[in-house]
Each structure stands twice: as C-alpha cells, then as structure tokens.
Design a protein around this motif. Structure first.
Motif, short mmCIF file in Angstrom:
data_model
loop_
_atom_site.label_atom_id
_atom_site.label_comp_id
_atom_site.label_asym_id
_atom_site.label_seq_id
_atom_site.Cartn_x
_atom_site.Cartn_y
_atom_site.Cartn_z
N SER A 206 1.52 -1.16 -0.03
CA SER A 206 -0.03 -0.01 -0.03
C SER A 206 0.45 1.12 0.00
CB SER A 206 -0.75 -0.05 1.82
OG SER A 206 -1.38 0.89 1.27
N PRO A 207 1.04 2.20 -1.06
CA PRO A 207 1.45 4.03 -1.12
C PRO A 207 1.59 4.60 1.07
CG PRO A 207 0.04 3.22 -2.55
CD PRO A 207 -0.47 2.21 -2.12
N THR A 208 0.15 3.99 1.09
CA THR A 208 0.55 4.52 2.37
C THR A 208 1.17 3.42 3.79
OG1 THR A 208 -2.26 4.25 3.19
CG2 THR A 208 -1.68 5.86 2.36
N GLY A 209 1.10 2.53 3.30
CA GLY A 209 2.23 1.77 4.40
C GLY A 209 0.90 0.72 5.31
N ARG A 210 0.07 0.57 5.51
CA ARG A 210 -1.08 -0.20 5.61
C ARG A 210 -2.27 -0.02 4.76
NH1 ARG A 210 -5.64 2.00 7.91
NH2 ARG A 210 -5.52 4.42 8.18
N ILE A 211 -3.18 -1.41 5.00
CA ILE A 211 -4.62 -1.35 4.52
C ILE A 211 -5.41 -1.12 5.45
CG2 ILE A 211 -4.07 -3.87 3.52
CD1 ILE A 211 -5.59 -5.08 6.01
N THR A 212 -5.86 -0.69 4.96
CA THR A 212 -7.79 0.19 5.00
C THR A 212 -8.37 -0.69 6.45
OG1 THR A 212 -8.06 0.89 3.23
CG2 THR A 212 -9.71 0.48 4.78
N LEU A 213 -8.86 -0.48 7.24
CA LEU A 213 -9.74 -0.80 8.83
C LEU A 213 -11.21 -1.18 8.14
CD1 LEU A 213 -7.97 1.19 11.72
CD2 LEU A 213 -8.08 -1.29 10.25
N PRO A 214 -12.11 -1.75 8.61
CA PRO A 214 -12.83 -1.35 8.12
C PRO A 214 -14.26 -0.21 8.65
CG PRO A 214 -12.56 -4.26 8.86
CD PRO A 214 -11.67 -2.85 9.52
N ALA A 215 -13.87 0.34 10.15
CA ALA A 215 -14.19 1.59 10.94
C ALA A 215 -13.83 2.25 9.61
CB ALA A 215 -13.34 2.17 11.70
N GLU A 216 -13.25 2.37 9.03
CA GLU A 216 -12.58 3.54 7.82
C GLU A 216 -13.69 4.19 6.55
OE1 GLU A 216 -8.00 4.34 8.16
OE2 GLU A 216 -8.63 2.81 7.54
N VAL A 217 -14.07 2.39 5.98
CA VAL A 217 -14.84 1.96 5.48
C VAL A 217 -16.00 2.24 6.09
CG1 VAL A 217 -16.09 0.79 3.09
CG2 VAL A 217 -13.77 0.45 3.87
N ALA A 218 -16.19 2.51 6.51
CA ALA A 218 -17.87 2.32 7.89
C ALA A 218 -17.79 4.04 8.02
CB ALA A 218 -18.17 1.80 9.02
N ALA A 219 -16.99 4.92 8.56
CA ALA A 219 -17.64 6.03 8.29
C ALA A 219 -17.33 7.02 6.46
CB ALA A 219 -15.78 7.06 8.38
N LEU A 220 -17.16 6.45 5.29
CA LEU A 220 -17.07 6.63 4.03
C LEU A 220 -18.78 7.14 4.19
CD1 LEU A 220 -16.15 8.05 1.31
CD2 LEU A 220 -15.73 6.03 0.98
N CYS A 221 -19.20 5.35 4.36
CA CYS A 221 -20.64 5.08 3.88
C CYS A 221 -21.83 5.89 5.15
CB CYS A 221 -20.57 3.39 4.68
SG CYS A 221 -20.38 2.47 3.78
N LEU A 222 -21.13 6.90 6.01
CA LEU A 222 -21.92 6.89 7.07
C LEU A 222 -21.39 8.42 6.29
CD1 LEU A 222 -23.35 7.98 9.79
CD2 LEU A 222 -21.42 8.51 10.10
N TYR A 223 -20.97 9.02 5.58
CA TYR A 223 -21.21 10.32 5.38
C TYR A 223 -21.48 10.18 3.82
CZ TYR A 223 -19.15 13.84 1.60
OH TYR A 223 -19.44 15.26 1.23
N LEU A 224 -21.75 9.36 3.16
CA LEU A 224 -22.63 9.21 1.32
C LEU A 224 -23.37 9.15 1.92
CD1 LEU A 224 -20.48 7.22 -0.67
CD2 LEU A 224 -20.39 9.55 -0.35
N ALA A 225 -24.02 8.56 3.73
CA ALA A 225 -25.44 7.76 3.48
C ALA A 225 -26.02 9.87 3.69
CB ALA A 225 -25.86 7.03 4.59
N SER A 226 -25.72 10.95 4.64
CA SER A 226 -25.35 11.85 5.11
C SER A 226 -26.60 13.29 3.96
CB SER A 226 -24.57 12.42 5.68
OG SER A 226 -23.75 13.27 4.87
N ASP A 227 -26.81 13.92 4.33
CA ASP A 227 -27.21 15.11 3.76
C ASP A 227 -26.18 15.65 3.04
OD1 ASP A 227 -29.76 14.77 3.98
OD2 ASP A 227 -30.64 16.10 5.43
N ALA A 228 -24.96 15.54 3.87
CA ALA A 228 -24.03 16.25 3.62
C ALA A 228 -23.64 16.01 1.87
CB ALA A 228 -22.19 16.36 4.75
N ALA A 229 -24.03 14.82 1.23
CA ALA A 229 -23.02 14.38 -0.07
C ALA A 229 -24.60 14.94 -0.55
CB ALA A 229 -23.11 12.82 0.94
N ALA A 230 -25.68 15.53 -0.44
CA ALA A 230 -26.97 15.37 -1.04
C ALA A 230 -26.24 15.63 -2.59
CB ALA A 230 -27.60 16.31 -0.53
N GLN A 231 -25.34 16.68 -3.14
CA GLN A 231 -24.89 16.46 -4.58
C GLN A 231 -24.44 14.90 -5.09
OE1 GLN A 231 -26.90 17.74 -6.15
NE2 GLN A 231 -25.59 19.23 -7.55
N ILE A 232 -23.84 14.25 -4.46
CA ILE A 232 -23.16 13.61 -4.70
C ILE A 232 -23.27 11.56 -5.05
CG2 ILE A 232 -20.51 11.55 -4.41
CD1 ILE A 232 -20.03 13.77 -2.01
#
Length: 245
Positions: A206-232
C-alpha cells in the motif's frame, strides 16, 4: 423520526463496523446475512437493532428482507450492500461454481435488493451504497470472476444513479482496497499464505504503508448517506490507500 438502514454482510468486517457506526449515529439498523448466530452476536451490543438471516442471492429472499424491514419500521432510507465473496483464481482455474457464486453474491444480490428497495424510497428519498472494490476500477491478478463482478457492480451503480436521481435516490459505489476483515484471511488461504505473512505483504504494497480498516469504510458510508453528500451520486470512490492513484 429515526432513519432506517439495512446492512448486508453485517455479521463481520465492513458490514459489522458499518452497522455499529450507523447505530451510534441514531439510525435504526437491520443487520442481514446468512448466519443467524453470527448476526445475533454482532447485534448484541446494539440496543434495539434487528437481524434477518437468509440467502440474499435469491430475489425472493431480497423481497422478504425489504418487507421484513417495512413491517418493523415502515420505511427504508439506506441500503448498504456489503456482502461479498472472492475466489482467487485465473480464468482457466475458475470453475463454474466459483463464477456463479461470485456473481450471485457480488452482483445479483445487490441488484435484487436495490430493485426491491427503490419503490419504497421514492416517497422520501433514499441512499443505496454498494461496496465494490478498487478491483472494480482496475484489473487484479488471480481474480477474474471477482474483478468482473465488482466492475459490473460499479457500472450498475452508475446506471441506477442516473435512473433514479430525479426521485431523490442517490446511488454510489465504495471501492476499498485490502481491508482487515475475515474475507482477507480467506483470500490469504486461497493464495497459500498464512495471514500474518499476507498482512505484512499487503501493508507493504500500500502507498500509505497499511491496509484499510473496516471503521474507515464505515465512516465513508456514513458520510455518503448524510445530507452533506446530497450532490454525490453515480460515483465510485476508492478507499485504498492510493492503490488506484
């Protein structure tokens, strides 16, 4: 009124982390998957969360999950298709069973569930999130069926986003690289590697030196489900430490 989120593959990994985060943020959550006991364990610390066990590769079962959710909560606001499977083989080595299982879990189930959920999202709007893969954006070795299924899931996401944008239904794909989940352990075994060795290699790759954690994917899900992502909508967003840069 609390919003309602259905999360598949919720007994472990990304699905379990996503259910936990959405519950903490006030959603009513429905944890769905194959194994009733594992779902019960995943939901044990989530007060008032409910579980549904069944085979979501069946369109009938997908209809039943949506009806189950409506019978409890009367609405479906967010559908997150997390369940996935991988068989690490070349095309030559991939059996009919490998191919059919991969397509059934990774592509058919999200389609069937989305088709069932969409009519119930038209009144107040909704969000569908499909957990795809960075290998749905580029090829990968020893993963012909997996890449095909995730690439199909990405383009299905885009097509559904266009079809339903004016109905206030947003559809996006999230494309993780390697994530520290039980599926990664199974994948390591398929490659003939012990998990510890595989983790060292995956982190180093990985370019960042580590793989992704499940909680990090969950956080992206939460953002995309929110009104803050209304245009995405109609996007395929990598969360892979720069692998697709």
């Amino acid at each position: 009124m609390s919003k309602v989120a259905i999360i598949t593959g919720a007994s472990s990994g990304i699905g379990a982390a996503t259910a936990e985060l959405f519950h903490a943020e006030g959603y009513k959550v429905v944890l769905a998957g194959r194994n009733k006991d594992r779902l019960t364990a995943a939901a044990s610390n989530l007060h008032d969360a409910i579980t549904w066990a069944g085979d979501l590769t069946s369109s009938k079962a997908c209809n039943e999950l949506i009806e189950f959710t409506l019978s409890h909560y009367g609405r479906v606001d967010v559908l997150i298709n997390c369940a996935g499977v991988i068989h690490r083989y070349t095309a030559e080595e991939t059996t009919d069973e490998h191919w059919e299982n991969t397509m059934a879990v990774n592509l058919n189930a999200p389609f069937f569930l989305s088709r069932s959920a969409i009519p119930h999202m038209k009144t107040s709007g909704g969000v569908i999130l499909n957990i795809a893969s960075d290998w749905g954006l580029q090829g990968g070795q020893l993963a012909a069926a997996y890449c095909a299924s995730k690439g199909g899931l990405v383009l299905m996401t885009k097509a559904m986003a266009l079809d339903h944008a004016k109905e206030n239904i947003r559809v996006n794909a999230i494309c993780p690289g390697d994530v520290d989940t039980p599926m990664l352990k199974v994948e390591s075994e398929q490659r003939g590697m012990d998990y510890q060795t595989a983790m060292i290699q995956n982190n180093a790759d990985s370019p960042t030196g580590r793989i992704t954690l499940p909680a990090e994917v969950a956080a992206l899900c939460l953002y995309l489900a929110s009104d803050a992502a209304a245009q995405i909508t109609g996007t395929a967003i990598p969360i892979d430490g720069g692998n697709t840069a």
